[in-house]
Motif scaffolding. Structure first.
Motif, mmCIF file in Angstrom:
data_model
loop_
_atom_site.group_PDB
_atom_site.id
_atom_site.type_symbol
_atom_site.label_atom_id
_atom_site.label_comp_id
_atom_site.label_asym_id
_atom_site.label_seq_id
_atom_site.Cartn_x
_atom_site.Cartn_y
_atom_site.Cartn_z
ATOM 1 N N LEU A 142 -3.517 2.172 -5.397
ATOM 2 C CA LEU A 142 -4.850 1.912 -5.269
ATOM 3 C C LEU A 142 -5.741 1.754 -6.229
ATOM 4 O O LEU A 142 -5.506 2.438 -7.650
ATOM 5 N N GLY A 177 -5.184 6.426 -7.305
ATOM 6 C CA GLY A 177 -5.673 5.324 -7.869
ATOM 7 C C GLY A 177 -5.771 5.898 -9.920
ATOM 8 O O GLY A 177 -5.602 7.374 -9.753
ATOM 9 N N VAL A 194 -5.622 10.402 4.029
ATOM 10 C CA VAL A 194 -6.146 9.024 2.677
ATOM 11 C C VAL A 194 -7.541 10.659 2.153
ATOM 12 O O VAL A 194 -7.177 11.519 3.234
ATOM 13 N N THR A 221 -6.865 -0.540 -0.686
ATOM 14 C CA THR A 221 -5.362 0.014 -0.730
ATOM 15 C C THR A 221 -3.878 -1.376 -0.924
ATOM 16 O O THR A 221 -4.991 -2.165 -0.018
ATOM 17 N N CYS A 260 -8.709 8.327 -5.813
ATOM 18 C CA CYS A 260 -8.967 8.805 -3.966
ATOM 19 C C CYS A 260 -6.955 8.736 -4.183
ATOM 20 O O CYS A 260 -6.168 8.119 -5.416
ATOM 21 N N CYS A 306 -12.164 2.454 -2.874
ATOM 22 C CA CYS A 306 -11.071 2.401 -3.004
ATOM 23 C C CYS A 306 -9.992 1.639 -1.898
ATOM 24 O O CYS A 306 -10.318 1.919 -0.860
ATOM 25 N N THR A 348 -10.130 0.095 3.346
ATOM 26 C CA THR A 348 -10.790 0.888 2.023
ATOM 27 C C THR A 348 -11.302 2.272 2.539
ATOM 28 O O THR A 348 -11.262 1.843 3.473
#
Length: 115
Positions: free
Chosen positions: A4, A106, A34, A24, A95, A22, A77
């Motif tokens: 991420l 992330g 998420v 992925t 995230c 963010c 995203t």
């Protein structure tokens, strides 16, 4: 392994708007959950909102009305938006996704709100 990568944030003035993303490395529509966390200086990490697969956004009550969280299953995203930043919004925004019970994070983006 899921990667991420957040983008956005930085030094912003109070009253400005934050839009962070963010991206992925996996199909975001296939993950279990998420979401976004925030960690203010000297404070514990606090949850902002989650989106479970097939469900609507679920905000922590204290965050509802202050943040807007969304995701795009086509671009894999997710987004977080805050209109009218306040100094108390300063912190690291992270995230995450949950896949089969495993968390992937992330690296976080720093948002510093100045007066």
């Amino acid at each position: 392994q899921v990667q991420l990568v957040e983008s956005g944030g930085g030094v912003m003035q109070a009253g400005q708007s934050l839009i962070a993303s963010c991206s992925t490395s996996t199909a975001i529509s296939a993950v279990d959950v998420v979401g976004w966390y925030r960690q203010a200086p000297g404070a514990q990490r606090e949850l902002i909102a989650t989106i479970a697969r097939g469900e609507e956004v679920n905000y922590v009550p204290s965050m509802e009305g202050r943040f807007t969280v969304s995701k795009d299953d086509v671009t894999n995203t997710m987004y977080i938006q805050r209109i009218g930043l306040k100094m108390e919004d300063t912190g690291v925004y992270l995230c995450f996704v949950i896949v089969n019970g495993a968390y992937f994070w992330g690296r976080g983006i720093q948002v510093t709100v100045s007066s």
